[in-house]
Design a protein around this motif. Structure first.
Motif, PDB file in Angstrom:
ATOM      1  N   HIS A  38     -28.942  -9.341   7.340  1.00 35.30           N
ATOM      2  CA  HIS A  38     -30.384  -9.560   7.258  1.00 35.30           C
ATOM      3  C   HIS A  38     -31.117  -8.403   6.581  1.00 35.30           C
ATOM      4  CE1 HIS A  38     -29.070 -12.194  10.614  1.00 35.30           C
ATOM      5  NE2 HIS A  38     -29.991 -13.008  10.155  1.00 35.30           N
ATOM      6  N   GLU A  39     -30.369  -7.388   6.158  1.00 34.27           N
ATOM      7  CA  GLU A  39     -30.954  -6.216   5.504  1.00 34.27           C
ATOM      8  C   GLU A  39     -32.112  -5.654   6.327  1.00 34.27           C
ATOM      9  OE1 GLU A  39     -32.015  -7.355   1.549  1.00 34.27           O
ATOM     10  OE2 GLU A  39     -29.938  -7.391   0.850  1.00 34.27           O
ATOM     11  N   ASP A  40     -31.836  -5.474   7.612  1.00 34.97           N
ATOM     12  CA  ASP A  40     -32.858  -4.986   8.533  1.00 34.97           C
ATOM     13  C   ASP A  40     -32.196  -4.056   9.541  1.00 34.97           C
ATOM     14  OD1 ASP A  40     -35.325  -4.635   9.621  1.00 34.97           O
ATOM     15  OD2 ASP A  40     -35.355  -6.530  10.734  1.00 34.97           O
ATOM     16  N   GLY A  41     -32.971  -3.143  10.092  1.00 37.72           N
ATOM     17  CA  GLY A  41     -32.406  -2.212  11.053  1.00 37.72           C
ATOM     18  C   GLY A  41     -33.424  -1.764  12.077  1.00 37.72           C
ATOM     19  N   ASP A  42     -32.940  -1.045  13.079  1.00 37.34           N
ATOM     20  CA  ASP A  42     -33.816  -0.463  14.082  1.00 37.34           C
ATOM     21  C   ASP A  42     -33.170   0.811  14.602  1.00 37.34           C
ATOM     22  OD1 ASP A  42     -31.779  -1.256  15.753  1.00 37.34           O
ATOM     23  OD2 ASP A  42     -32.921  -2.779  16.814  1.00 37.34           O
ATOM     24  N   VAL A  43     -33.853   1.472  15.505  1.00 36.05           N
ATOM     25  CA  VAL A  43     -33.319   2.694  16.102  1.00 36.05           C
ATOM     26  C   VAL A  43     -33.645   2.687  17.589  1.00 36.05           C
ATOM     27  CG1 VAL A  43     -35.407   4.022  15.582  1.00 36.05           C
ATOM     28  CG2 VAL A  43     -33.235   5.221  15.966  1.00 36.05           C
ATOM     29  N   ILE A  44     -32.685   3.121  18.394  1.00 35.45           N
ATOM     30  CA  ILE A  44     -32.870   3.223  19.837  1.00 35.45           C
ATOM     31  C   ILE A  44     -32.861   4.698  20.214  1.00 35.45           C
ATOM     32  CG2 ILE A  44     -31.977   2.604  22.113  1.00 35.45           C
ATOM     33  CD1 ILE A  44     -30.532   0.274  20.837  1.00 35.45           C
ATOM     34  N   LEU A  45     -33.920   5.139  20.868  1.00 34.28           N
ATOM     35  CA  LEU A  45     -34.013   6.510  21.357  1.00 34.28           C
ATOM     36  C   LEU A  45     -33.898   6.489  22.875  1.00 34.28           C
ATOM     37  CD1 LEU A  45     -37.021   7.825  19.204  1.00 34.28           C
ATOM     38  CD2 LEU A  45     -34.568   8.027  18.723  1.00 34.28           C
ATOM     39  N   GLY A  46     -32.985   7.291  23.410  1.00 33.69           N
ATOM     40  CA  GLY A  46     -32.790   7.336  24.850  1.00 33.69           C
ATOM     41  C   GLY A  46     -33.056   8.718  25.408  1.00 33.69           C
ATOM     42  N   TRP A  47     -33.630   8.761  26.592  1.00 31.11           N
ATOM     43  CA  TRP A  47     -33.921  10.026  27.282  1.00 31.11           C
ATOM     44  C   TRP A  47     -33.592   9.827  28.756  1.00 31.11           C
ATOM     45  CZ3 TRP A  47     -36.986  11.571  31.355  1.00 31.11           C
ATOM     46  CH2 TRP A  47     -37.264  12.940  31.477  1.00 31.11           C
ATOM     47  N   ALA A  48     -32.798  10.718  29.334  1.00 29.72           N
ATOM     48  CA  ALA A  48     -32.397  10.574  30.733  1.00 29.72           C
ATOM     49  C   ALA A  48     -32.441  11.929  31.427  1.00 29.72           C
ATOM     50  CB  ALA A  48     -30.993   9.983  30.829  1.00 29.72           C
ATOM     51  N   LYS A  49     -33.044  11.930  32.615  1.00 23.61           N
ATOM     52  CA  LYS A  49     -33.108  13.143  33.427  1.00 23.61           C
ATOM     53  C   LYS A  49     -33.199  12.739  34.889  1.00 23.61           C
ATOM     54  CE  LYS A  49     -35.738  17.388  34.261  1.00 23.61           C
ATOM     55  NZ  LYS A  49     -36.921  18.205  33.884  1.00 23.61           N
TER      56      LYS A  49
END
Length: 281
Positions: free
Chosen positions: A173-184
Motif C-alpha cells: 500500500h506504499e504506506d507506513g506508521d511508527v509506534i513509540l513506546g514508553w514504560a516505567k
C-alpha cells in the motif's frame, strides 16, 4: 560494534531452508519422541450454537528438532470433521528454521494454505539482544518472492524508563506508521502515528491482578481494555469499543475461549466464539 548480516546473507540462508522445503522435510523426520501433543480447536460460526454445522473443529499438531546448526519446527492444521475426501482435511502447513549468526538470532517461517498451495506466506526475523534491535520482513513466495511489509524495533533506556521506536512500512500500500513506546514501573504508554491518524494507549497496572488501558484515536475511536488475573496463570481480557464490538479472551488452564460481540448503539449482534484446548493423550 553492531554486526549486521547483509540481506543477501539472510535471504540466501532462508531460501535454502524455506523455499526448497528443507524446513518441512527435515522437521517431519524428527523422531516422534520430540512431538508435541496435538491441540483441538472448536469454533462456533456466526453465533450458531445449536447446529453441528456451526462448529469448525480442527487439530493442530507441531514438532521440533535440530539439523546441524539450525533449530527446526513444523506444524499442520487439519479439519476434524467426517468426510470421504481426505485431501480436503489439511488446512495449512508451516515450517520454521532458526539459527545464530554474527550475534543475531535469525529465523524464517513459511506457511502454505491448502486453498493456495502454490503460494507461501514467509516471515523473516532478525533479533540482536545485545543491541536491542529487531527486524522483521513479511513476504509471499511462489515463482518469486515479493516483500509485503517491513518493520524494525529499537529499544533503549532513558533514565528509569524504557523507550522503543518501531517504524513499519507496508510495501503493497506504499504506506507506513511508527509506534513509540514508553514504560516505567506500572505504567506503559503507546503512541501510533501515520499520515492520517494517531492514537494513544495508556496501560496502568492497578494491582497484582488488575490492569486497565484506555485508548483514544484522532478519528474519534475510543476503547477500554481491562485484564483480570484469576490465579494459576488464568486470566480474562475484556476490550470494549463503543459502536463496534466487545471482545473477551478467557484463559482457564488448558482452555482458551474468545468471544466477539458486535455492537451498534444499543443493538447487539450475534457472537462469534472460538474455543481451544490442548487435548491430553
Amino acid at each position: 560494534m553492531l554486526l549486521v548480516p547483509t540481506l543477501s546473507d539472510i535471504f540466501d540462508s532462508i531460501y535454502r531452508l524455506t523455499m526448497k522445503n528443507h524446513i518441512f522435510s527435515a522437521a517431519f523426520l524428527v523422531t516422534s519422541s520430540l512431538a508435541a501433543k496435538p491441540q483441538l480447536t472448536v469454533q462456533v460460526r456466526d453465533g450458531k450454537f445449536d447446529e453441528f454445522e456451526g462448529l469448525e473443529p480442527s487439530f493442530t499438531w507441531e514438532t521440533k528438532g535440530t539439523s546441524g546448526e539450525y533449530e527446526l519446527e513444523c506444524g499442520i492444521d487439519i479439519a476434524a470433521r467426517p468426510t470421504t475426501d481426505l485431501a480436503s482435511l489439511p488446512k495449512s502447513i508451516w515450517g520454521k528454521a532458526q539459527r545464530e549468526y554474527k550475534g543475531w538470532d535469525l529465523s524464517g517461517r513459511a506457511e502454505v494454505q491448502a486453498d493456495v498451495p502454490n503460494q507461501a506466506k514467509v516471515e523473516l526475523e532478525g533479533d540482536n539482544e545485545e543491541e536491542d534491535v529487531n527486524v522483521k520482513i513479511f513476504a509471499s513466495a511462489g515463482k518469486k518472492m515479493s516483500v509485503a511489509r517491513v518493520e524494525a524495533t529499537k529499544g533503549f533506556e532513558s533514565g528509569d524508563a524504557r523507550v522503543t521506536v518501531n517504524p513499519r512500512y507496508d510495501v503493497d500500500h506504499e504506506d507506513g506508521d511508527v509506534i513509540l513506546g514508553w514504560a516505567k514501573d506500572k505504567t506503559e504508554i503507546e503512541l501510533i502515528a501515520d499520515r492520517d491518524n494517531q492514537s494513544i494507549k495508556i496501560s496502568q497496572q492497578l494491582d497484582d491482578d488488575n490492569r486497565v488501558a484506555p485508548m483514544y484515536a484522532s478519528n474519534g475511536t475510543v476503547a477500554v481494555e481491562w485484564e483480570r488475573q484469576l490465579g494459576e496463570d488464568n486470566s480474562v481480557l475484556t476490550k470494549i469499543t463503543p459502536n463496534e464490538c466487545i471482545e473477551v479472551e478467557w484463559h482457564d488452564h488448558d482452555w482458551t475461549a474468545n468471544v466477539e460481540v458486535p455492537i451498534e448503539g444499543t443493538k447487539v449482534g450475534g457472537p462469534a466464539v472460538t474455543i481451544k484446548r490442548e487435548v491430553k493423550f
